[in-house]
Design a protein around this motif. Structure first.
Motif, PDB file in Angstrom:
ATOM      1  N   ALA A 596      84.588 -22.430 -30.054  1.00 58.52           N
ATOM      2  CA  ALA A 596      84.641 -22.142 -28.621  1.00 58.52           C
ATOM      3  C   ALA A 596      85.220 -20.755 -28.385  1.00 58.52           C
ATOM      4  O   ALA A 596      84.742 -19.990 -27.529  1.00 58.52           O
ATOM      5  CB  ALA A 596      85.474 -23.199 -27.904  1.00 58.52           C
ATOM      6  N   GLY A 597      86.261 -20.376 -29.142  1.00 54.73           N
ATOM      7  CA  GLY A 597      86.841 -19.050 -28.999  1.00 54.73           C
ATOM      8  C   GLY A 597      85.839 -17.968 -29.384  1.00 54.73           C
ATOM      9  O   GLY A 597      85.786 -16.896 -28.753  1.00 54.73           O
ATOM     10  N   TRP A 598      85.052 -18.219 -30.427  1.00 50.99           N
ATOM     11  CA  TRP A 598      84.021 -17.235 -30.841  1.00 50.99           C
ATOM     12  C   TRP A 598      82.979 -17.050 -29.750  1.00 50.99           C
ATOM     13  O   TRP A 598      82.558 -15.926 -29.460  1.00 50.99           O
ATOM     14  CB  TRP A 598      83.367 -17.711 -32.133  1.00 50.99           C
ATOM     15  N   VAL A 599      82.526 -18.162 -29.133  1.00 48.46           N
ATOM     16  CA  VAL A 599      81.529 -18.096 -28.063  1.00 48.46           C
ATOM     17  C   VAL A 599      82.075 -17.294 -26.889  1.00 48.46           C
ATOM     18  O   VAL A 599      81.369 -16.451 -26.307  1.00 48.46           O
ATOM     19  CB  VAL A 599      81.109 -19.517 -27.616  1.00 48.46           C
ATOM     20  N   ALA A 600      83.359 -17.525 -26.528  1.00 47.80           N
ATOM     21  CA  ALA A 600      83.962 -16.812 -25.401  1.00 47.80           C
ATOM     22  C   ALA A 600      84.075 -15.321 -25.714  1.00 47.80           C
ATOM     23  O   ALA A 600      83.857 -14.471 -24.847  1.00 47.80           O
ATOM     24  CB  ALA A 600      85.328 -17.397 -25.076  1.00 47.80           C
ATOM     25  N   ARG A 601      84.414 -14.991 -26.946  1.00 54.47           N
ATOM     26  CA  ARG A 601      84.579 -13.586 -27.321  1.00 54.47           C
ATOM     27  C   ARG A 601      83.241 -12.850 -27.400  1.00 54.47           C
ATOM     28  O   ARG A 601      83.112 -11.710 -26.925  1.00 54.47           O
ATOM     29  CB  ARG A 601      85.311 -13.504 -28.657  1.00 54.47           C
ATOM     30  N   GLU A 602      82.225 -13.492 -28.010  1.00 60.84           N
ATOM     31  CA  GLU A 602      80.936 -12.837 -28.249  1.00 60.84           C
ATOM     32  C   GLU A 602      79.979 -12.974 -27.071  1.00 60.84           C
ATOM     33  O   GLU A 602      78.998 -12.232 -26.978  1.00 60.84           O
ATOM     34  CB  GLU A 602      80.271 -13.415 -29.505  1.00 60.84           C
ATOM     35  N   GLY A 603      80.231 -13.967 -26.206  1.00 63.05           N
ATOM     36  CA  GLY A 603      79.307 -14.194 -25.095  1.00 63.05           C
ATOM     37  C   GLY A 603      77.968 -14.751 -25.540  1.00 63.05           C
ATOM     38  O   GLY A 603      76.958 -14.620 -24.826  1.00 63.05           O
ATOM     39  N   GLN A 604      77.920 -15.411 -26.725  1.00 64.95           N
ATOM     40  CA  GLN A 604      76.691 -15.965 -27.289  1.00 64.95           C
ATOM     41  C   GLN A 604      76.839 -17.471 -27.476  1.00 64.95           C
ATOM     42  O   GLN A 604      77.934 -17.956 -27.810  1.00 64.95           O
ATOM     43  CB  GLN A 604      76.387 -15.324 -28.651  1.00 64.95           C
ATOM     44  N   LYS A 640      79.022 -12.586 -13.008  1.00 65.75           N
ATOM     45  CA  LYS A 640      79.084 -11.142 -12.783  1.00 65.75           C
ATOM     46  C   LYS A 640      79.256 -10.389 -14.094  1.00 65.75           C
ATOM     47  O   LYS A 640      80.094  -9.492 -14.241  1.00 65.75           O
ATOM     48  CB  LYS A 640      80.218 -10.811 -11.821  1.00 65.75           C
ATOM     49  N   ASN A 641      78.446 -10.821 -15.091  1.00 70.92           N
ATOM     50  CA  ASN A 641      78.383 -10.143 -16.389  1.00 70.92           C
ATOM     51  C   ASN A 641      79.692 -10.196 -17.181  1.00 70.92           C
ATOM     52  O   ASN A 641      79.922  -9.367 -18.064  1.00 70.92           O
ATOM     53  CB  ASN A 641      77.958  -8.681 -16.230  1.00 70.92           C
ATOM     54  N   ARG A 642      80.511 -11.164 -16.877  1.00 68.57           N
ATOM     55  CA  ARG A 642      81.723 -11.321 -17.673  1.00 68.57           C
ATOM     56  C   ARG A 642      81.930 -12.801 -17.976  1.00 68.57           C
ATOM     57  O   ARG A 642      81.593 -13.676 -17.180  1.00 68.57           O
ATOM     58  CB  ARG A 642      82.942 -10.747 -16.944  1.00 68.57           C
ATOM     59  N   VAL A 643      82.455 -13.057 -19.170  1.00 63.63           N
ATOM     60  CA  VAL A 643      82.699 -14.434 -19.612  1.00 63.63           C
ATOM     61  C   VAL A 643      83.944 -14.952 -18.919  1.00 63.63           C
ATOM     62  O   VAL A 643      85.019 -14.327 -18.992  1.00 63.63           O
ATOM     63  CB  VAL A 643      82.863 -14.502 -21.142  1.00 63.63           C
ATOM     64  N   ILE A 644      83.804 -16.103 -18.258  1.00 59.42           N
ATOM     65  CA  ILE A 644      84.943 -16.695 -17.563  1.00 59.42           C
ATOM     66  C   ILE A 644      85.351 -18.027 -18.197  1.00 59.42           C
ATOM     67  O   ILE A 644      86.343 -18.635 -17.777  1.00 59.42           O
ATOM     68  CB  ILE A 644      84.634 -16.909 -16.072  1.00 59.42           C
ATOM     69  N   GLY A 645      84.584 -18.510 -19.227  1.00 57.36           N
ATOM     70  CA  GLY A 645      84.919 -19.756 -19.881  1.00 57.36           C
ATOM     71  C   GLY A 645      83.770 -20.238 -20.755  1.00 57.36           C
ATOM     72  O   GLY A 645      82.797 -19.508 -21.010  1.00 57.36           O
ATOM     73  N   VAL A 646      83.870 -21.481 -21.258  1.00 58.20           N
ATOM     74  CA  VAL A 646      82.807 -22.067 -22.089  1.00 58.20           C
ATOM     75  C   VAL A 646      82.598 -23.525 -21.698  1.00 58.20           C
ATOM     76  O   VAL A 646      83.528 -24.174 -21.177  1.00 58.20           O
ATOM     77  CB  VAL A 646      83.139 -21.976 -23.597  1.00 58.20           C
TER      78      VAL A 646
END
Length: 940
Positions: A596-604, A640-646
Motif C-alpha cells: 500500500a505504501g508503494w502504491v501511494a508513493r508511485e501512484g501506480q 487533482k493529480n495528487r495521491v491522497i490515499g489508497v
C-alpha cells in the motif's frame, strides 16, 4: 458367279448372310419362308440353298422334304443353318431328310463360308450326282420324327419362357426398387432374393464396396432360409454381415472382381472357397448344398464399382454367352438400384445433417445465454452422429486453461475432475494448428490433449474433435466420443466445420454479451455509488458504504480505504470491511512501507496474486489484526493529480484477482477520490450539474430536431418538398430568420438557389446562381467544409455587393453531401450578429448530410421516372410504327402520341426523299398543321 438362295425369316439374319456371302463372291437371292423359297427355286433354280429351320408358313424341315421330292431341285445341295435346332437329334433328323450339311449359327463366319465352299466343291466334283436319299421315306415315320422335333422344341421354348418370366419378374423387382420407396438394405436383399429365383441359383450373395474402410462387405444373402443362415453363422463363429474382404491386398477372387470390374465365371466353386474371409461360409454351403459352379459379377454405374453379386449354382457347368447375358443384365440393373438407394440415403443423411446445422443456427440465433447455446449445440451434434457421450471445452488464453462448459453421457467422476485443465505446458499455437479443421481420431494417442485426458479416464476408443473458432481464434472444442469399437457415424467435414464456426461465433457473441452485461453491471454499480455519494456529504458514511459495495462487487473477503497524512506521510486506515475491520481502523503505515505504501508513493496500482512472493509485503498489519492476507488489489486515490490515499481489497473468494478487477477497482478509486473532494466542491458540482442539465436539454432538443428532419426528408422523393420542409425546420431549430438551399449543377459547375426563406427579392436575384469556388457558398461547395461568418457584410469572401449592402449579418454555410460528394450547400443567417459555436456547426453539418442523401435520392428517383417515361414513349411510338402500312396514318399517329406525351400543342415531322442528297429539297408529309422548317429533318 454361283447363286445362293438364302431362306431366313429374320431380317437381321438375312442381312448378315447377304453381306457375308456377297462379300465372298456369291450372288444372293433371299426368301422369308419355305413356301416362298420353293416358288423362287422352281422359277429360277439356285446353285445351292442355305435354309433356317424355324420359320413361319413352311419351316426348314418341310422345305427340305419338298426339295428332295422335286425332280428339278433334288440334286441342288441343301444346307441347314440354324440357331434353334442344335441338338444331335436335330442334326440326325435333318440329315435323314436328305440335307447335305447341318451348320449351327454359332459357327464363325469364315468357317461357315469355307463349309459352303466345301459343299460346292463336292457338288462340282460329282459327289452329289446321285442326290442324297432321305432315310425317312414313309409319311407316318416322317410325321412322327417331325412331331417329336416340334414337341421337344416347344418344350424347350416353354422352359425358356419360364426362365425368361422368372428373369423378368426378378428384373421387375429390381426395377421397382428404382422407383419405389428407397432403403439400401431392403434393395440389396430384394436383389439377392429375386436373382436367386430368376437364375435358378442355389443362392446369391451381394457384396458392397466400403470405400472408406477399403473393404468389400457382405450385405445380403438370397435363396437361403433363415435356419440355414443361422447354421452358417454358427459354423463360422460370426455373423455373415460381419464378413469383410480387404481390397488393399487384392488376393481374394472376390476382391479381384471388385478391383478389376470384370466378371468371373467358373465351373468349379473351389476358387471362392480359397478366400480367407469368405471361404468358411462358402465351404459350408458347398458341402450342404452341393455347390459346383459360380458367377461373380461386378455391380457398376458409369464405371464406378459399387460391389459385386456372387451367384452359386448346384450343377457343375460352364455358362455360355446366352446364359451369361441375363446375369450381366441383373448386375447392371442391380448396380443402378444400389446407386439410387445409396444416393437417396446420402441425400437423406445430408438433409438430416443440414437439419442439425439449422437447429444449431436457430439455437444460437435465439439465445445469448452461453450455457444454453453449448448444451443445445452438443445435443444436436451427438444426435446427428448417433453418439451418447460428448463435451465442450472452452479455452481461456489469458489463464492458459480449458474449462468443461457442457457435457452429455460422461461419468460423474470425469465431470467432477473436469474443472479447469491447466494448459500452461501446452503451446496454444500448436493446439490451434492441430485443431485447424475437424479431426477424426480412432487412436487415443493421436487425439488432441483435451480429448486425451477424457478418453483415457473414460476408456473411450475414438472421437471427433470439432474446433470452435471465431475471427481466427480457437475458443474451444466439441468432442464427440464412442465407447465401443464400432466406427463413428461421421458427418461431412465441411458440415462439422460449419457447425464449429457457427458455435464459435455464438460463443463469441455470448461472451461479448456477457462482457457487455458485466460492463452494464459495472456502470450500474458505479451509478449506484455515485448516487450514494451525491446523497450525503458525511465522508465516513460514504466511505463505509463504498467499501462494503466494493468488497461485494469484487467478491473479496476484506477491504480498506487509507488516506495519506500530508504532515507525516503515513497512510491512515480510515474505513475497513470484512473480518477484523474494527482492528484495522486507525492503524498507520510508515511512508512507503508495504504494498500500500508503494502504491501511494508511485501512484501506480498493484495486483498481487500471492503476497508471500512479493518483497514489498508488510506483514505487521496481519500480525496486529489476526487476519491472513493471501492476495490483494491496491489502487491509488488521486485527486487533482495528487495521491491522497489508497483503496485495497483482499483475498478473492473464488479464483484470483484479474486485470478486469483491477480496472473496476481503479474506477471505484476515482469515485472515492471524488467523494473526498465533494465536501468543498459541493456547490461547484451543483452549479455545474445545473449547467450540464441545460446543455443536455439543448442537445436533446437538437437531436430530436435532427431526427425530425431525417424523418421528414425520408418520407418524400419530391425535391421541392424535401428542401422547403427541411429549410423551415432548420431555421426554427437554429432560431434564424433567413436561409436557403443551393443545388449543384455538374454540367455548368454552378450552384442554383432552389429554396429560400426570409430573403428579399433583390437578395434572391443576387444569390440565385453561384459559381463553384466563388464566394462563401462556392468555397463550401469546392472544399466540402462548412464556413461560419459572424458578419457577412465585412467578410472579404463576400463577393456580391447586394449581400454586403443587405441587413444580413451572421451567416453559416454547410455542404450537402451524399456518398462523399457535394450535391449542394445549405445557408442560414440572421439580421443580427450571433455566434455559431462548434456544436451548432456540427449539428448543421449532420443535417447537411441527411438532406444531401435525401436530395440525391430524389434526383435518382426523378431520373428513373424520366427514363421510364422515355422508354414508354419509345415503346408506344414503335407500336404505332408497326400498327399500319399507311405512311400518312403512321406519321399522324406517331406525331399525335409524341406531342401528347410531351405536353406540346403542335408538332411536325420533316423528312427527305430517299433519292435526294441535300436537305434543301424536302417533301412535307400530308399531316394537318405540319410545319415545314428546312434543314431540320426531325420530329418537332
Amino acid at each position: 458367279m454361283l447363286r445362293v438362295l438364302i431362306v431366313e425369316d429374320s431380317e437381321e439374319g438375312r442381312y448378315l448372310l447377304q453381306a457375308l456371302l456377297q462379300g465372298s463372291g456369291y450372288e444372293v437371292t433371299m426368301a422369308t419362308n419355305g413356301a416362298e423359297a420353293l416358288e423362287l427355286a422352281r422359277a429360277d433354280p439356285p446353285d445351292i440353298i442355305v435354309s433356317d429351320i424355324m420359320m413361319p408358313i413352311m419351316d426348314g424341315f418341310q422345305l427340305c422334304r419338298e426339295w428332295k421330292r422335286d425332280e428339278g431341285l433334288r440334286t441342288i445341295p441343301f444346307v441347314f443353318y440354324t440357331a434353334a435346332y442344335t441338338s444331335p437329334q436335330d442334326q440326325e433328323f435333318a440329315l435323314s431328310l436328305g440335307a447335305d450339311r447341318f451348320i449351327t449359327k454359332t459357327t464363325e463366319p469364315n468357317a461357315f463360308v469355307e463349309m459352303l465352299r466345301q459343299v460346292i466343291r463336292e457338288h462340282e466334283a460329282g459327289a452329289f450326282a446321285v442326290p442324297r436319299e432321305p432315310t425317312v421315306g414313309e409319311e407316318p415315320v416322317y410325321l412322327r420324327e417331325y412331331s417329336e422335333r416340334l414337341v421337344r422344341k416347344l418344350e424347350e421354348k416353354v422352359a425358356e419362357l419360364e426362365r425368361a418370366n422368372k428373369q423378368l419378374e426378378a428384373l421387375r423387382v429390381v426395377t421397382t426398387s428404382l422407383i419405389g420407396p428407397i432403403s439400401l438394405q431392403e434393395t440389396l436383399q430384394a436383389i439377392a432374393e429375386s436373382t436367386s429365383v430368376a437364375l435358378g441359383a442355389a443362392f446369391v450373395s451381394v457384396w458392397v464396396v466400403d470405400s472408406e474402410e477399403k473393404v468389400l462387405r457382405l450385405s445380403a444373402l438370397g435363396g437361403l432360409p433363415a435356419e440355414r443362415v443361422m447354421a452358417i453363422e454358427e459354423a463360422m463363429g460370426a455373423k455373415v454381415t460381419d464378413v469383410a474382404i480387404s481390397l488393399v491386398a487384392g488376393r481374394s477372387v472376390l476382391a479381384g472382381v471388385a478391383l478389376s470390374g470384370q466378371p468371373f465365371f467358373a465351373p468349379d466353386a473351389a476358387a471362392i472357397v480359397r478366400d480367407a474371409a469368405s471361404g468358411k461360409m462358402y465351404e459350408s454351403l458347398r458341402r450342404e448344398m452341393g455347390i459346383e459352379s459360380l458367377a461373380l459379377l461386378p455391380l457398376k454405374v458409369e464405371g464406378q464399382i459399387l460391389g459385386l453379386m456372387a451367384c452359386l449354382f448346384a450343377q457343375r457347368r460352364e455358362l455360355d454367352q446366352e446364359e451369361r447375358q441375363p446375369l450381366k443384365t441383373f448386375a447392371r440393373q442391380a448396380g443402378l438400384a444400389i446407386e439410387r438407394a445409396r444416393l437417396y440415403e446420402e441425400a437423406e443423411r445430408r438433409r438430416q445433417e443440414l437439419a442439425v446445422l439449422h437447429a444449431i443456427v436457430a439455437t444460437v440465433s435465439h439465445s445469448l445465454e452461453l450455457d444454453t447455446i453449448l448444451q443445445e449445440a452438443l445435443k444436436h451434434v451427438l444426435e446427428a452422429m448417433k453418439l451418447e457421450a460428448g463435451l465442450i471445452m472452452l479455452i481461456n488464453e489469458e489463464t492458459a486453461t480449458a474449462r468443461l462448459a457442457a457435457h452429455r453421457g460422461l461419468s460423474p467422476a470425469v465431470i467432477e475432475e473436469g474443472g479447469d485443465i491447466d494448459l500452461s505446458s501446452v503451446a496454444l499455437d500448436n493446439l490451434a494448428e492441430q485443431l485447424d479443421a475437424p479431426l477424426i481420431v480412432k487412436d487415443v494417442a493421436a487425439a488432441p490433449c483435451l480429448a486425451q485426458i477424457v478418453m483415457r479416464a473414460e476408456g473411450l476408443q475414438s472421437c471427433v474433435s470439432i474446433p470452435l473458432r471465431a475471427k481466427g481464434r480457437l475458443l474451444g472444442v466439441i468432442d464427440a466420443f464412442s465407447y465401443g469399437p464400432s466406427p463413428l457415424r461421421l458427418l461431412d467435414v465441411q458440415l462439422l466445420k460449419a457447425i464449429g464456426d457457427q458455435v464459435g461465433v455464438a460463443i463469441e457473441n455470448a461472451q461479448l454479451f456477457a462482457e457487455a452485461q458485466r460492463r452494464v453491471d459495472e456502470l450500474v454499480f458505479l451509478n449506484e455509488i455515485g448516487q450514494i455519494l451525491s446523497s450525503t456529504l458525511k465522508l465516513e458514511q460514504v466511505l463505509t458504504i463504498l467499501m462494503d459495495q466494493t468488497a461485494t462487487m469484487l467478491d473479496a473477503e476484506a477491504g480498506s480505504v487509507s488516506l495519506l497524512d500530508e504532515e507525516s506521510g503515513e497512510l491512515v486506515f480510515m474505513v475497513a470491511a470484512g473480518p477484523q475491520a474494527d482492528k484495522v481502523k486507525g492503524l498507520r503505515l510508515p511512508p512507503g512501507q508495504g504494498i500500500a505504501g508503494w502504491v501511494a508513493r508511485e501512484g501506480q496500482p498493484a495486483l498481487v496474486p500471492d503476497v508471500r512472493e512479493d518483497p514489498r509485503w508488510y506483514s505487521q498489519v496481519d500480525l496486529e489484526t489476526g487476519f491472513v492476507t493471501r492476495s490483494l488489489l491496491c489502487v491509488p486515490l488521486i485527486a487533482k493529480n495528487r495521491v491522497i490515499g489508497v483503496v485495497q481489497v483482499l483475498n478473492k473468494r473464488t479464483g484470483t484477482f484479474s486485470e478486469y478487477d483491477l480496472s473496476l477497482l481503479s474506477s471505484l478509486a476515482t469515485v472515492a477520490a471524488t467523494a473526498l473532494e465533494n465536501a468543498w466542491l459541493y456547490e461547484k458540482v451543483r452549479t455545474f450539474s445545473e449547467e450540464l442539465e441545460q446543455r443536455v436539454e439543448e442537445r436533446t432538443s437538437e437531436l430530436l430536431t435532427l431526427h425530425t428532419i431525417a424523418a421528414t426528408v425520408s418520407r418524400s422523393l419530391d425535391l421541392g418538398t424535401i428542401v422547403n420542409r427541411a429549410l423551415e425546420q432548420v431555421l426554427a431549430l437554429m432560431g434564424c430568420r433567413a436561409g436557403g438551399f443551393y443545388l449543384l449543377d455538374l454540367k455548368t459547375d454552378q450552384l442554383h438557389l432552389v429554396a429560400h426563406q426570409g430573403l428579399g427579392e433583390e437578395l434572391i436575384r443576387a444569390m440565385a446562381r453561384v459559381k463553384v469556388g466563388h464566394g462563401i457558398v462556392g468555397l463550401v461547395a469546392s472544399k466540402g467544409a462548412p464556413i461560419v461568418v459572424e458578419d457577412i457584410s465585412t467578410d472579404p469572401r463576400t463577393l456580391v455587393q447586394e449581400i454586403r449592402d443587405s441587413d444580413l449579418r451572421s451567416f453559416a454555410a454547410v455542404p450537402l453531401q451524399a456518398a462523399g460528394q457535394v450535391v449542394g450547400v445549405m445557408v442560414i443567417g440572421d439580421f443580427q450578429k450571433r455566434p455559431f459555436n462548434r456544436e451548432d456547426t456540427a449539428l448543421l453539418t449532420a443535417i447537411g448530410h441527411q438532406i444531401g442523401v435525401a436530395v440525391e435520392n430524389a434526383r435518382l428517383y426523378a431520373r428513373v421516372r424520366e427514363e421510364k417515361s422515355r422508354m414508354e414513349l419509345l415503346y408506344d411510338v414503335g407500336q404505332c410504327l408497326n400498327a399500319s402500312l399507311n405512311l400518312g396514318e403512321v406519321l399522324r399517329n406517331s406525331l399525335s402520341l409524341v406531342t401528347s406525351r410531351l405536353g406540346a400543342q403542335r408538332g411536325s415531322i420533316l423528312f427527305t426523299d430517299a433519292d435526294l442528297t441535300e436537305y434543301n429539297t424536302l417533301t412535307i408529309a400530308a399531316i394537318p398543321e405540319a410545319v415545314f422548317r428546312p434543314g431540320r429533318g426531325v420530329v418537332e
